[in-house]
Write a protein that holds these residues in place. Sequence first.
Motif, PDB file in Angstrom:
ATOM      1  N   ALA A 234      -7.396  -2.193  -0.155  1.00 56.80           N
ATOM      2  CA  ALA A 234      -6.971  -2.846  -1.394  1.00 56.80           C
ATOM      3  C   ALA A 234      -5.587  -2.399  -1.817  1.00 56.80           C
ATOM      4  O   ALA A 234      -4.816  -3.173  -2.385  1.00 56.80           O
ATOM      5  CB  ALA A 234      -7.986  -2.550  -2.506  1.00 56.80           C
ATOM      6  N   ALA A 235      -5.250  -1.128  -1.551  1.00 54.29           N
ATOM      7  CA  ALA A 235      -3.973  -0.577  -2.000  1.00 54.29           C
ATOM      8  C   ALA A 235      -2.813  -1.001  -1.125  1.00 54.29           C
ATOM      9  O   ALA A 235      -1.680  -1.080  -1.597  1.00 54.29           O
ATOM     10  CB  ALA A 235      -4.053   0.954  -2.035  1.00 54.29           C
ATOM     11  N   ARG A 236      -3.056  -1.254   0.155  1.00 54.72           N
ATOM     12  CA  ARG A 236      -1.962  -1.448   1.098  1.00 54.72           C
ATOM     13  C   ARG A 236      -1.909  -2.830   1.749  1.00 54.72           C
ATOM     14  O   ARG A 236      -0.834  -3.302   2.079  1.00 54.72           O
ATOM     15  CB  ARG A 236      -2.055  -0.395   2.214  1.00 54.72           C
ATOM     16  CG  ARG A 236      -1.781   1.027   1.745  1.00 54.72           C
ATOM     17  CD  ARG A 236      -0.303   1.309   1.714  1.00 54.72           C
ATOM     18  NE  ARG A 236      -0.018   2.707   1.441  1.00 54.72           N
ATOM     19  CZ  ARG A 236       1.181   3.255   1.535  1.00 54.72           C
ATOM     20  NH1 ARG A 236       2.215   2.528   1.911  1.00 54.72           N
ATOM     21  NH2 ARG A 236       1.371   4.521   1.247  1.00 54.72           N
ATOM     22  N   TRP A 237      -3.054  -3.443   1.987  1.00 55.74           N
ATOM     23  CA  TRP A 237      -3.032  -4.700   2.740  1.00 55.74           C
ATOM     24  C   TRP A 237      -2.376  -5.781   1.894  1.00 55.74           C
ATOM     25  O   TRP A 237      -2.799  -6.043   0.762  1.00 55.74           O
ATOM     26  CB  TRP A 237      -4.447  -5.116   3.134  1.00 55.74           C
ATOM     27  CG  TRP A 237      -4.446  -6.198   4.164  1.00 55.74           C
ATOM     28  CD1 TRP A 237      -4.741  -7.515   3.973  1.00 55.74           C
ATOM     29  CD2 TRP A 237      -4.095  -6.057   5.543  1.00 55.74           C
ATOM     30  NE1 TRP A 237      -4.611  -8.210   5.145  1.00 55.74           N
ATOM     31  CE2 TRP A 237      -4.213  -7.340   6.130  1.00 55.74           C
ATOM     32  CE3 TRP A 237      -3.699  -4.980   6.336  1.00 55.74           C
ATOM     33  CZ2 TRP A 237      -3.945  -7.570   7.484  1.00 55.74           C
ATOM     34  CZ3 TRP A 237      -3.439  -5.210   7.681  1.00 55.74           C
ATOM     35  CH2 TRP A 237      -3.563  -6.485   8.232  1.00 55.74           C
ATOM     36  N   PRO A 238      -1.337  -6.437   2.398  1.00 56.09           N
ATOM     37  CA  PRO A 238      -0.522  -7.293   1.526  1.00 56.09           C
ATOM     38  C   PRO A 238      -1.245  -8.489   0.921  1.00 56.09           C
ATOM     39  O   PRO A 238      -0.893  -8.931  -0.173  1.00 56.09           O
ATOM     40  CB  PRO A 238       0.633  -7.737   2.435  1.00 56.09           C
ATOM     41  CG  PRO A 238       0.151  -7.507   3.819  1.00 56.09           C
ATOM     42  CD  PRO A 238      -0.777  -6.333   3.753  1.00 56.09           C
TER      43      PRO A 238
ATOM     44  N   ARG B 294      -0.281  -0.473  -4.210  1.00 52.35           N
ATOM     45  CA  ARG B 294      -0.596  -0.658  -5.625  1.00 52.35           C
ATOM     46  C   ARG B 294      -2.034  -0.228  -5.899  1.00 52.35           C
ATOM     47  O   ARG B 294      -2.840  -0.068  -4.997  1.00 52.35           O
ATOM     48  CB  ARG B 294      -0.405  -2.108  -6.054  1.00 52.35           C
ATOM     49  CG  ARG B 294      -1.431  -3.118  -5.494  1.00 52.35           C
ATOM     50  CD  ARG B 294      -1.003  -3.691  -4.180  1.00 52.35           C
ATOM     51  NE  ARG B 294      -1.858  -4.793  -3.743  1.00 52.35           N
ATOM     52  CZ  ARG B 294      -1.947  -5.195  -2.485  1.00 52.35           C
ATOM     53  NH1 ARG B 294      -1.262  -4.575  -1.533  1.00 52.35           N
ATOM     54  NH2 ARG B 294      -2.725  -6.201  -2.156  1.00 52.35           N
ATOM     55  N   ARG B 295      -2.309  -0.058  -7.171  1.00 54.56           N
ATOM     56  CA  ARG B 295      -3.658   0.122  -7.689  1.00 54.56           C
ATOM     57  C   ARG B 295      -3.714  -0.675  -8.981  1.00 54.56           C
ATOM     58  O   ARG B 295      -2.690  -1.217  -9.420  1.00 54.56           O
ATOM     59  CB  ARG B 295      -3.974   1.603  -7.901  1.00 54.56           C
ATOM     60  CG  ARG B 295      -3.208   2.309  -9.001  1.00 54.56           C
ATOM     61  CD  ARG B 295      -3.652   3.768  -9.099  1.00 54.56           C
ATOM     62  NE  ARG B 295      -3.301   4.380 -10.366  1.00 54.56           N
ATOM     63  CZ  ARG B 295      -2.144   4.954 -10.631  1.00 54.56           C
ATOM     64  NH1 ARG B 295      -1.198   4.987  -9.688  1.00 54.56           N
ATOM     65  NH2 ARG B 295      -1.923   5.482 -11.816  1.00 54.56           N
ATOM     66  N   PRO B 296      -4.870  -0.825  -9.608  1.00 50.25           N
ATOM     67  CA  PRO B 296      -4.927  -1.679 -10.798  1.00 50.25           C
ATOM     68  C   PRO B 296      -3.877  -1.359 -11.854  1.00 50.25           C
ATOM     69  O   PRO B 296      -3.313  -2.269 -12.468  1.00 50.25           O
ATOM     70  CB  PRO B 296      -6.356  -1.443 -11.314  1.00 50.25           C
ATOM     71  CG  PRO B 296      -7.148  -1.175 -10.077  1.00 50.25           C
ATOM     72  CD  PRO B 296      -6.224  -0.373  -9.194  1.00 50.25           C
ATOM     73  N   ALA B 297      -3.576  -0.072 -12.067  1.00 51.87           N
ATOM     74  CA  ALA B 297      -2.591   0.294 -13.096  1.00 51.87           C
ATOM     75  C   ALA B 297      -1.208  -0.255 -12.768  1.00 51.87           C
ATOM     76  O   ALA B 297      -0.460  -0.646 -13.673  1.00 51.87           O
ATOM     77  CB  ALA B 297      -2.530   1.815 -13.249  1.00 51.87           C
ATOM     78  N   VAL B 298      -0.852  -0.287 -11.485  1.00 52.44           N
ATOM     79  CA  VAL B 298       0.463  -0.808 -11.083  1.00 52.44           C
ATOM     80  C   VAL B 298       0.585  -2.278 -11.487  1.00 52.44           C
ATOM     81  O   VAL B 298       1.587  -2.695 -12.086  1.00 52.44           O
ATOM     82  CB  VAL B 298       0.671  -0.650  -9.564  1.00 52.44           C
ATOM     83  CG1 VAL B 298       1.972  -1.315  -9.124  1.00 52.44           C
ATOM     84  CG2 VAL B 298       0.660   0.827  -9.167  1.00 52.44           C
TER      85      VAL B 298
END
Length: 248
Positions: free
Chosen positions: A28-32, A154-158
Motif C-alpha cells: 500500500a505504501a509503495r506500489w504506485p 505514502r501512508r494515510p497521513a501523507v
Amino acid sequence: MQTWQTAATIAGASLGTLGLLAGGASYAARWPTSQIFGRTLVDVPDHAAPQHTVALTYDDGPSSRNTEPLLDLLATHNVHATFFLIGNHVRRHPAIARRVAAAGHTIGNHTAMHPDLARKSATRIRAELQHTQQILQDTLGITPRLFRPPYGSRRPAVLRIARSLGLTPVLWNVTAEDWLPLGSEQILRNIDRAMQRNRKRSRTSNVLLHDASHLDGDRPQSRDDTLAVTAALVQRNDLQFATIDRWR
C-alpha cells in the motif's frame, strides 16, 4: 496435540498473519497503483482509440544539465508534459523553473528535499509540502494543485495532509526505470510493455520519467537516455499526449 505443539502452531500462525499485514502495508505504501491507503490519481478511461493517451511526467527537476534540452525537444513536437519539481532545486535554478512554467507545462509539488514521506512525522510532511508550495509561488507565481510523493511512498497521513493543502496526490502506471543504467532501448521496452497493458484495459498511461536526480549537486546526473526515450515517444503517430491536470 501436545500443549507445546498447539502453542507453536498458534505462534506460527500469528507470525504468518503479521507477515501478511506487513507485506500488505508495504504494498500500500509503495506500489504506485495501490489505492489501499486512499485515493490517488493514476489514470482515467482512454477514449482516444486507435490512438493511446499518454501523460509524460518528469520528476526531480529542474536540472541545469537536462531540463532545458528536454524543454527544447518537447517544444519542437508541441507536446506538453507534467513536471514534479523539488523545492530546493527550484531555489537553485529559478530561471529554468520559470522556463518550464512559461512553456505551458503543468507544475507539481515533489517536496522540498525528496524524503520518504511514509517514514516522516506529520509535522515534517506538512513542512515539506508547504515549503515547496511557497517556493513555487514565490518563484513562478503559481500554486500547484498536484503532488507526487517521492518514491511513490505514502501512508494515510501523507494523502490527508496533501489534500488539506489543496493538493491532489498523483502516482503513475508506467515505470520506465530511467534512473537505472539500462540504456534507452530497455527503458523504451519497459514503457511499451506497460502501455500495452493499459491499452488493453482502455486506461490512459501515466509515465514516470526523470529530468534530474534528487541527489543532484554541482555535477548533475545525465538523463540522456530519458531524452532519447522522450524523442522516440513524441514522434509516434499512435500516441496523443496530455497533462495530468486534464485528468482531475
